[in-house]
Write a protein that holds these residues in place. Structure first.
Motif, mmCIF file in Angstrom:
data_model
loop_
_atom_site.group_PDB
_atom_site.id
_atom_site.type_symbol
_atom_site.label_atom_id
_atom_site.label_comp_id
_atom_site.label_asym_id
_atom_site.label_seq_id
_atom_site.Cartn_x
_atom_site.Cartn_y
_atom_site.Cartn_z
ATOM 1 N N HIS A 43 0.810 -1.219 0.000
ATOM 2 C CA HIS A 43 0.000 0.000 0.000
ATOM 3 C C HIS A 43 0.843 1.268 0.000
ATOM 4 O O HIS A 43 0.500 2.232 -0.686
ATOM 5 C CB HIS A 43 -0.988 -0.002 1.164
ATOM 6 C CG HIS A 43 -2.157 -0.903 0.940
ATOM 7 N ND1 HIS A 43 -3.114 -1.106 1.890
ATOM 8 C CD2 HIS A 43 -2.527 -1.662 -0.126
ATOM 9 C CE1 HIS A 43 -4.028 -1.940 1.428
ATOM 10 N NE2 HIS A 43 -3.684 -2.301 0.208
ATOM 11 N N GLU A 44 1.922 1.303 0.753
ATOM 12 C CA GLU A 44 2.743 2.529 0.789
ATOM 13 C C GLU A 44 3.313 2.840 -0.594
ATOM 14 O O GLU A 44 3.338 4.001 -1.011
ATOM 15 C CB GLU A 44 3.858 2.421 1.827
ATOM 16 C CG GLU A 44 4.592 3.740 2.034
ATOM 17 C CD GLU A 44 3.704 4.937 2.381
ATOM 18 O OE1 GLU A 44 3.924 6.025 1.792
ATOM 19 O OE2 GLU A 44 2.788 4.815 3.203
ATOM 20 N N ALA A 45 3.745 1.824 -1.319
ATOM 21 C CA ALA A 45 4.259 2.049 -2.679
ATOM 22 C C ALA A 45 3.147 2.568 -3.603
ATOM 23 O O ALA A 45 3.391 3.438 -4.446
ATOM 24 C CB ALA A 45 4.854 0.758 -3.239
ATOM 25 N N LEU A 46 1.933 2.056 -3.436
ATOM 26 C CA LEU A 46 0.817 2.528 -4.259
ATOM 27 C C LEU A 46 0.433 3.962 -3.885
ATOM 28 O O LEU A 46 0.058 4.757 -4.760
ATOM 29 C CB LEU A 46 -0.376 1.582 -4.127
ATOM 30 C CG LEU A 46 -0.128 0.129 -4.535
ATOM 31 C CD1 LEU A 46 -1.421 -0.676 -4.452
ATOM 32 C CD2 LEU A 46 0.512 0.025 -5.901
ATOM 33 N N ILE A 47 0.538 4.298 -2.624
ATOM 34 C CA ILE A 47 0.264 5.678 -2.205
ATOM 35 C C ILE A 47 1.278 6.621 -2.840
ATOM 36 O O ILE A 47 0.926 7.722 -3.276
ATOM 37 C CB ILE A 47 0.246 5.794 -0.668
ATOM 38 C CG1 ILE A 47 -0.988 5.073 -0.106
ATOM 39 C CG2 ILE A 47 0.268 7.260 -0.226
ATOM 40 C CD1 ILE A 47 -0.996 4.897 1.400
ATOM 41 N N GLU A 48 2.527 6.211 -2.942
ATOM 42 C CA GLU A 48 3.545 7.042 -3.614
ATOM 43 C C GLU A 48 3.181 7.268 -5.081
ATOM 44 O O GLU A 48 3.335 8.375 -5.596
ATOM 45 C CB GLU A 48 4.928 6.391 -3.508
ATOM 46 C CG GLU A 48 5.551 6.493 -2.138
ATOM 47 C CD GLU A 48 5.810 7.933 -1.710
ATOM 48 O OE1 GLU A 48 6.191 8.769 -2.547
ATOM 49 O OE2 GLU A 48 5.606 8.217 -0.514
ATOM 50 N N ILE A 49 2.700 6.228 -5.749
ATOM 51 C CA ILE A 49 2.255 6.373 -7.143
ATOM 52 C C ILE A 49 1.080 7.346 -7.193
ATOM 53 O O ILE A 49 1.042 8.244 -8.041
ATOM 54 C CB ILE A 49 1.858 5.007 -7.738
ATOM 55 C CG1 ILE A 49 3.092 4.123 -7.887
ATOM 56 C CG2 ILE A 49 1.128 5.179 -9.071
ATOM 57 C CD1 ILE A 49 2.787 2.666 -8.184
ATOM 58 N N TRP A 50 0.132 7.185 -6.289
ATOM 59 C CA TRP A 50 -1.040 8.069 -6.234
ATOM 60 C C TRP A 50 -0.591 9.520 -6.068
ATOM 61 O O TRP A 50 -1.068 10.398 -6.799
ATOM 62 C CB TRP A 50 -1.962 7.637 -5.085
ATOM 63 C CG TRP A 50 -3.148 8.510 -4.924
ATOM 64 C CD1 TRP A 50 -4.351 8.396 -5.576
ATOM 65 C CD2 TRP A 50 -3.268 9.660 -4.077
ATOM 66 N NE1 TRP A 50 -5.192 9.415 -5.180
ATOM 67 C CE2 TRP A 50 -4.555 10.191 -4.261
ATOM 68 C CE3 TRP A 50 -2.404 10.292 -3.184
ATOM 69 C CZ2 TRP A 50 -4.997 11.326 -3.588
ATOM 70 C CZ3 TRP A 50 -2.838 11.415 -2.509
ATOM 71 C CH2 TRP A 50 -4.126 11.926 -2.713
ATOM 72 N N ARG A 51 0.315 9.777 -5.124
ATOM 73 C CA ARG A 51 0.807 11.152 -4.902
ATOM 74 C C ARG A 51 1.395 11.736 -6.184
ATOM 75 O O ARG A 51 1.097 12.864 -6.551
ATOM 76 C CB ARG A 51 1.888 11.164 -3.818
ATOM 77 C CG ARG A 51 1.402 11.072 -2.427
ATOM 78 C CD ARG A 51 2.583 11.224 -1.454
ATOM 79 N NE ARG A 51 2.225 10.732 -0.156
ATOM 80 C CZ ARG A 51 2.833 9.749 0.499
ATOM 81 N NH1 ARG A 51 3.879 9.134 -0.044
ATOM 82 N NH2 ARG A 51 2.414 9.376 1.680
ATOM 83 N N SER A 52 2.258 10.970 -6.832
ATOM 84 C CA SER A 52 2.916 11.426 -8.050
ATOM 85 C C SER A 52 1.898 11.750 -9.143
ATOM 86 O O SER A 52 1.964 12.797 -9.789
ATOM 87 C CB SER A 52 3.890 10.348 -8.538
ATOM 88 O OG SER A 52 4.390 10.649 -9.812
ATOM 89 N N ALA A 53 0.950 10.837 -9.322
ATOM 90 C CA ALA A 53 -0.060 11.016 -10.373
ATOM 91 C C ALA A 53 -0.977 12.195 -10.072
ATOM 92 O O ALA A 53 -1.255 13.021 -10.954
ATOM 93 C CB ALA A 53 -0.890 9.737 -10.521
ATOM 94 N N VAL A 54 -1.438 12.303 -8.850
ATOM 95 C CA VAL A 54 -2.379 13.368 -8.498
ATOM 96 C C VAL A 54 -1.699 14.730 -8.544
ATOM 97 O O VAL A 54 -2.270 15.705 -9.041
ATOM 98 C CB VAL A 54 -3.044 13.086 -7.131
ATOM 99 C CG1 VAL A 54 -3.850 14.281 -6.651
ATOM 100 C CG2 VAL A 54 -3.938 11.858 -7.245
#
Length: 147
Positions: A12-23
């Motif tokens: 989940h933490e890695a996916l949150i990093e992707i989310w931050r970058s994309a958003v």
């Protein structure tokens, strides 16, 4: 590129990093307090509510999709690889294997709107508020033709 099922809370933490970058790259309309609120609920509320599919490039997670009941609830790609086909590969995967046929898109996110329109989705409705009742107009879309 490798597309695979999500592996649960350990990533989940890695996916949150992707989310931050994309958003940060695509949602300039999003108020900072809403950004923080959404981020704080990703791992606890939003990820567990969907079936996660993850894209990897060179062994590194670069994007993910979340599906619930035939609806694409989330699709985010790291800004570092945006435009390299990650989103298209994720979308094709969830259409084929999870029967995705609908998606909601923030109206202010013209890039995402164009992405879905070019892949066979059409607008079927519009709401002034997002699913949380916030002032972010949402376009409701349904798959009309195979991408």
């Amino acid at each position: 590129m490798n597309i695979r099922a999500g592996r649960g809370p350990q990533e989940h933490e890695a996916l949150i990093e992707i989310w931050r970058s994309a958003v940060r790259a695509t949602h300039d309309f999003l108020d900072e307090s809403d950004f923080a609120r959404i981020e704080s609920h990703l791992a606890s509320d939003y990820f567990p509510a969907v079936t996660l599919t993850v894209a990897e490039k060179n062994g590194r997670r670069v994007g993910f999709a979340g599906v619930r009941d035939g609806a694409l609830e989330m699709l985010f790609v790291s800004d570092a690889v945006r435009g390299e086909g990650v989103g298209s590969a994720l979308l094709a995967e969830v259409i084929e294997n999870q029967a995705v046929s609908k998606v909601d898109v923030n109206e202010q996110n013209s890039g995402a709107l164009g992405f879905y329109l070019s892949r066979g989705f059409a607008q079927i409705g519009r709401s002034e508020l997002d699913g949380d009742g916030r002032p972010y107009p949402t376009i409701h879309m349904a798959l009309q033709t195979a991408p």
